[in-house]
Structure formats: structure tokens, C-alpha cells
Design an enzyme around this catalytic site. Structure first.
Site, PDB file in Angstrom:
ATOM      1  N   ASP A 196      11.809   6.024  -7.258  1.00  0.00           N
ATOM      2  CA  ASP A 196      10.621   6.105  -6.391  1.00  0.00           C
ATOM      3  C   ASP A 196      10.418   7.549  -5.940  1.00  0.00           C
ATOM      4  O   ASP A 196      11.356   8.345  -5.927  1.00  0.00           O
ATOM      5  CB  ASP A 196      10.822   5.245  -5.134  1.00  0.00           C
ATOM      6  CG  ASP A 196      10.699   3.753  -5.415  1.00  0.00           C
ATOM      7  OD1 ASP A 196      10.110   3.381  -6.445  1.00  0.00           O
ATOM      8  OD2 ASP A 196      11.190   2.962  -4.590  1.00  0.00           O
ATOM      9  N   ARG A 246       5.475   6.230 -13.455  1.00  0.00           N
ATOM     10  CA  ARG A 246       4.650   5.350 -12.604  1.00  0.00           C
ATOM     11  C   ARG A 246       3.731   6.232 -11.776  1.00  0.00           C
ATOM     12  O   ARG A 246       4.188   7.154 -11.095  1.00  0.00           O
ATOM     13  CB  ARG A 246       5.547   4.539 -11.665  1.00  0.00           C
ATOM     14  CG  ARG A 246       4.732   3.744 -10.636  1.00  0.00           C
ATOM     15  CD  ARG A 246       5.594   3.176  -9.521  1.00  0.00           C
ATOM     16  NE  ARG A 246       6.594   2.271 -10.028  1.00  0.00           N
ATOM     17  CZ  ARG A 246       7.731   2.004  -9.389  1.00  0.00           C
ATOM     18  NH1 ARG A 246       8.009   2.591  -8.240  1.00  0.00           N
ATOM     19  NH2 ARG A 246       8.600   1.175  -9.901  1.00  0.00           N
TER      20      ARG A 246
HETATM   21  C1  LIG Z   1       4.417  -0.747  -7.951  1.00  0.00           C
HETATM   22  C2  LIG Z   1       4.164   0.247  -6.878  1.00  0.00           C
HETATM   23  C3  LIG Z   1       5.107   1.207  -6.613  1.00  0.00           C
HETATM   24  C4  LIG Z   1       4.867   2.170  -5.634  1.00  0.00           C
HETATM   25  N1  LIG Z   1       5.787   3.177  -5.456  1.00  0.00           N
HETATM   26  C5  LIG Z   1       5.468   4.178  -4.598  1.00  0.00           C
HETATM   27  C6  LIG Z   1       6.289   5.336  -4.490  1.00  0.00           C
HETATM   28  O1  LIG Z   1       7.327   5.457  -5.149  1.00  0.00           O
HETATM   29  N2  LIG Z   1       5.926   6.311  -3.623  1.00  0.00           N
HETATM   30  C7  LIG Z   1       4.769   6.219  -2.868  1.00  0.00           C
HETATM   31  O2  LIG Z   1       4.463   7.164  -2.122  1.00  0.00           O
HETATM   32  N3  LIG Z   1       3.983   5.125  -2.938  1.00  0.00           N
HETATM   33  C8  LIG Z   1       4.301   4.120  -3.775  1.00  0.00           C
HETATM   34  N4  LIG Z   1       3.462   3.031  -3.862  1.00  0.00           N
HETATM   35  C9  LIG Z   1       2.385   2.829  -2.852  1.00  0.00           C
HETATM   36  C10 LIG Z   1       1.110   3.542  -3.243  1.00  0.00           C
HETATM   37  O3  LIG Z   1       1.277   4.930  -3.142  1.00  0.00           O
HETATM   38  C11 LIG Z   1      -0.073   3.115  -2.341  1.00  0.00           C
HETATM   39  O4  LIG Z   1       0.197   3.447  -1.021  1.00  0.00           O
HETATM   40  C12 LIG Z   1      -0.427   1.649  -2.408  1.00  0.00           C
HETATM   41  O5  LIG Z   1      -0.270   1.137  -3.680  1.00  0.00           O
HETATM   42  C13 LIG Z   1      -1.892   1.407  -1.971  1.00  0.00           C
HETATM   43  O6  LIG Z   1      -2.750   2.125  -2.811  1.00  0.00           O
HETATM   44  P1  LIG Z   1      -3.736   1.436  -3.888  1.00  0.00           P
HETATM   45  O7  LIG Z   1      -3.621   2.240  -5.133  1.00  0.00           O
HETATM   46  O8  LIG Z   1      -3.410   0.011  -4.041  1.00  0.00           O
HETATM   47  O9  LIG Z   1      -5.175   1.704  -3.333  1.00  0.00           O
HETATM   48  P2  LIG Z   1      -5.858   1.379  -1.942  1.00  0.00           P
HETATM   49  O10 LIG Z   1      -7.182   2.073  -2.009  1.00  0.00           O
HETATM   50  O11 LIG Z   1      -4.959   1.682  -0.804  1.00  0.00           O
HETATM   51  O12 LIG Z   1      -6.068  -0.194  -1.996  1.00  0.00           O
HETATM   52  C14 LIG Z   1      -6.970  -0.811  -2.897  1.00  0.00           C
HETATM   53  C15 LIG Z   1      -7.061  -2.289  -2.523  1.00  0.00           C
HETATM   54  O13 LIG Z   1      -5.787  -2.919  -2.718  1.00  0.00           O
HETATM   55  C16 LIG Z   1      -5.494  -3.809  -1.659  1.00  0.00           C
HETATM   56  N5  LIG Z   1      -4.348  -3.284  -0.888  1.00  0.00           N
HETATM   57  C17 LIG Z   1      -3.767  -2.073  -1.007  1.00  0.00           C
HETATM   58  N6  LIG Z   1      -2.730  -1.950  -0.163  1.00  0.00           N
HETATM   59  C18 LIG Z   1      -2.662  -3.096   0.513  1.00  0.00           C
HETATM   60  C19 LIG Z   1      -1.786  -3.592   1.518  1.00  0.00           C
HETATM   61  N7  LIG Z   1      -0.783  -2.866   1.998  1.00  0.00           N
HETATM   62  N8  LIG Z   1      -1.997  -4.842   1.987  1.00  0.00           N
HETATM   63  C20 LIG Z   1      -2.998  -5.621   1.522  1.00  0.00           C
HETATM   64  N9  LIG Z   1      -3.856  -5.207   0.554  1.00  0.00           N
HETATM   65  C21 LIG Z   1      -3.691  -3.968   0.047  1.00  0.00           C
HETATM   66  C22 LIG Z   1      -6.745  -3.884  -0.825  1.00  0.00           C
HETATM   67  O14 LIG Z   1      -7.561  -4.911  -1.347  1.00  0.00           O
HETATM   68  C23 LIG Z   1      -7.374  -2.531  -1.049  1.00  0.00           C
HETATM   69  O15 LIG Z   1      -8.772  -2.536  -0.812  1.00  0.00           O
HETATM   70  C24 LIG Z   1       3.675   2.096  -4.870  1.00  0.00           C
HETATM   71  C25 LIG Z   1       2.714   1.125  -5.149  1.00  0.00           C
HETATM   72  C26 LIG Z   1       2.932   0.207  -6.142  1.00  0.00           C
HETATM   73  C27 LIG Z   1       1.860  -0.796  -6.437  1.00  0.00           C
END
Ligand SMILES: Cc1cc2nc3c(=O)[nH]c(=O)nc-3n(C[C@H](O)[C@H](O)[C@H](O)COP(=O)(O)OP(=O)(O)OC[C@H]3O[C@@H](n4cnc5c(N)ncnc54)[C@H](O)[C@@H]3O)c2cc1C
Length: 311
Positions: free
Chosen positions: A137, A187
């Protein structure tokens, strides 16, 4: 603004005490976390795999302060991998693990990088024995350089070691170019930590544009792309891009968090896409939980309503 407040709260001991001792918190946390024990993660993983999804399992915890604690985290991963392998879940890499560098020692004041490298090496060796992979991560921006160095060094022995890049960092398109080489597993996510303007893009629209740009670099390259987002627009762009670059469905995957947009996870899998769910377990869920609240104010409202109803 609220996001910044919640991310600041994720580092506050006072708020941590308040939230973790509120009786109803657990019910809300259960939406995002499989349980406290490896056995809980195993049950959730079996269920997800049976529905056609893959998983990457995270043993919750970060900012480990003692070397023996960092070694214990590595030990937990080794036991988990043995458990997953014995249950037949690691075949074809369908269940793998995700590791936070500071959980295994990167932030220790002395020999942090060496300790983290030794611990991740142990985990990678156990994953190899189990027939699966490890993804490292990415944490806050102050750890990026050390994490990339660590992954670069370990890839000499474990070429399939995966690594995360965050599109909110200004440097990330360059990192994508450098790392999207044959055999690499990257990722791509937006980024979940606090970061100053100089190093990170502030506007959500800029972060999204950067994500689309980075995604194109990864999908154009020869590596294995892991597109971690729940954003419907970016998922649509990914699917168009993959088609345009002639990517086979087996040469990239979508990734989403446990408990978030489960309908979309099922829809993509039903269309033949590879979908992996990030599945956290463990008792140290506070930092992870606060980042999920920060991502979506509606989660905070749900949490507060649950607490108020109890009161
Ligand atoms: C598999 C995976 C691994 C990850 N690993 C890391 C990492 O190593 N380091 C790091 O900094 N971040 C990590 N993240 C988190 C990432 O950086 C984002 O903060 C997170 O995925 C929300 O961004 P989004 O791309 O979904 O877009 P957003 O614009 O935040 O969300 C898009 C839509 O997804 C849904 N959604 C998003 N988040 C949520 C929530 N918390 N609860 C409910 N609905 C939600 C909503 O419908 C929202 O409108 C990871 C995410 C995933 C999916």
C-alpha cells in the site's frame, strides 16, 4: 474542508479514544471491516471468491512503533497466508495480501527501511509458497520515496511484488511512466491521506483528470494494471481505454473496497472483468475507518445518526 478535519482527526489520540469507545461504532465499522480475527477474513474471502470476485487482504494497523510489533505484524501475515492456502483460496492469486509499510516498521526511528524490507521479504516468501502475491500500500506523501525504493529493491527477488500509486500526487504520472514495465503490478488509486498543495492536487476534478491520465499510461504499458476506484466515470473511461488499447480482460483488474459499491463489483464481474475486493480485518481499524468517513460525508452522517439514535 470536512475531509481535512476528518483526516486530521485520524491522527488525534483524543478523537480516537472517543470514537473507539462509542458502543455503536462497531456496527458502523462492520460495514468496512471483515472482523477482528484472521478467521473472520477467511470467511469473508470465501464468500467473495464464491461470488466470482478476488480479494486482497489487509491486516489493519499502521505506524508501528516497536521492532517486535513490526515482526508480529509480519508473523500475522505469514499465518494468514498459510490459512488461505490450506483453504485453497490462494490458487491463481485469487486471494492475495496488501501490506502497509509503516505497519511492518518503515516509520521506526532506527533502521526503519531495513526492518520493513526484512518483514516484507518474509511475507513475500510466504505468499510465494502459497502461490500468490503481495501488494504494498502507499501511505502519506512523506513515505512515497522510501516505499518506492523498498519495492524497487525487493522486486529483484520478488518481481511480482505490487505497489500502489496515488493520482492526487503531482509526481505520479512520472512514477507511472517509470514503473509500468513488463511484469510490474501497479495499483492506481486517488489517494486517501492529507497532503500539502505543493505535492498534491487540491481540486477533485484535477485528481480525477490525473487518474485518467495515469490509467492510460498503465493500460498502454506492458505491466498488469490494478485500477482501484469506485468512481463510475473513471470505470467507464477504463473500460473504453482497455478496449482501445486491445487489453485482454485478464491483463488488468478493477479493485474496490470491502462494503463499498458492492452492486458495481458484481456488475463488472458478471461482465467478465476481473474484480478484486480490498478486505481489511483486525482490531486496529481506527485510521482506516476515519479515511472511509473522510471520503464520503454521507458515511459520517450515517455514523452520527447511529450514535444519536443510541443516545
Ligand atoms: C482497492 C483499493 C486500494 C486502495 N489502496 C490505497 C492506498 O494504498 N493508498 C491510498 O492513499 N488510498 C488507497 N485507496 C483509497 C483511495 O485512494 C480513495 O481514497 C478511495 O478509493 C475513494 O476514491 P474513489 O476513486 O473511489 O473516488 P471517489 O470520487 O472518492 O468516490 C467515487 C464514488 O465511490 C463511492 N465511494 C467512494 N468512497 C466511498 C466510501 N468511503 N464510502 C462509501 N462510498 C464511497 C461513492 O459512490 C462515490 O461517489 C484504495 C482504494 C481501493 C479501492
Amino acid at each position: 474542508m470536512l475531509r481535512q478535519v476528518l483526516l486530521a482527526a485520524s491522527a488525534s489520540q483524543g478523537v480516537r479514544r472517543l470514537i473507539t469507545t462509542t458502543p455503536l461504532t462497531r456496527a458502523v465499522v462492520n460495514r468496512f471491516v471483515a472482523g477482528e480475527r484472521a478467521a473472520d477474513a477467511l470467511v469473508a474471502a470465501e464468500r467473495l471468491l464464491a461470488s466470482g470476485l478476488s480479494v486482497t487482504i489487509d491486516y489493519l494497523g499502521e505506524d508501528t512503533a516497536q521492532p517486535d510489533q513490526a515482526a508480529a505484524v509480519a508473523g500475522e501475515y505469514v499465518s494468514l497466508l498459510e490459512l488461505l492456502s490450506a483453504a485453497g483460496l490462494t490458487a491463481g492469486g485469487r486471494a492475495e495480501v496488501s501490506v502497509k509499510p509503516t505497519a511492518v516498521g518503515l516509520g521506526l526511528p532506527e533502521h526503519g527501511a531495513k526492518t520493513a524490507a526484512e518483514n516484507i521479504t518474509r511475507i513475500c516468501a510466504a505468499a510465494r509458497d502459497a502461490g500468490t502475491t503481495v501488494t504494498v500500500d502507499m501511505e502519506d506523501h512523506t513515505r512515497v520515496e522510501a516505499t518506492l525504493r523498498l519495492v524497487g529493491d525487493l522486486r529483484a527477488d520478488f518481481p511480482d511484488l505490487g505497489c500502489v500509486l496515488q493520482s492526487y500526487l503531482r509526481r505520479t504520472p512520472g512514477d507511472c511512466e517509470a514503473l509500468a514495465v513488463a511484469g510490474s503490478r501497479i495499483r492506481l488509486c486517488k489517494g486517501a491521506y492529507r497532503a500539502p498543495d505543493g505535492v498534491a492536487l487540491a481540486a477533485r476534478s484535477e485528481v480525477d483528470r490525473s487518474y485518467a491520465r495515469c490509467m492510460r499510461i498503465l493500460l498502454d504499458g506492458p505491466g498488469y494494471a490494478m485500477l482501484a476506484t469506485h468512481d463510475p466515470r473513471l470505470i467507464a473511461i477504463a473500460s473504453t481505454c482497455a478496449g482501445a488499447t486491445g487489453r485482454e480482460a485478464s491483463s488488468f483488474e478493477y479493485q474496490m473496497l470491502y462494503g463499498i459499491r458492492t452492486d458495481e463489483q458484481a456488475r463488472l464481474a458478471a461482465q467478465g472483468a476481473r474484480v478484486r475486493v480490498y478486505l481489511p480485518y483486525g482490531s486496529d481499524w481506527y485510521g482506516y475507518f476515519m479515511r472511509r468517513l473522510a471520503e464520503r460525508p454521507a458515511n459520517l452522517a450515517f455514523f452520527l445518526r447511529a450514535v444519536a439514535a443510541r443516545g
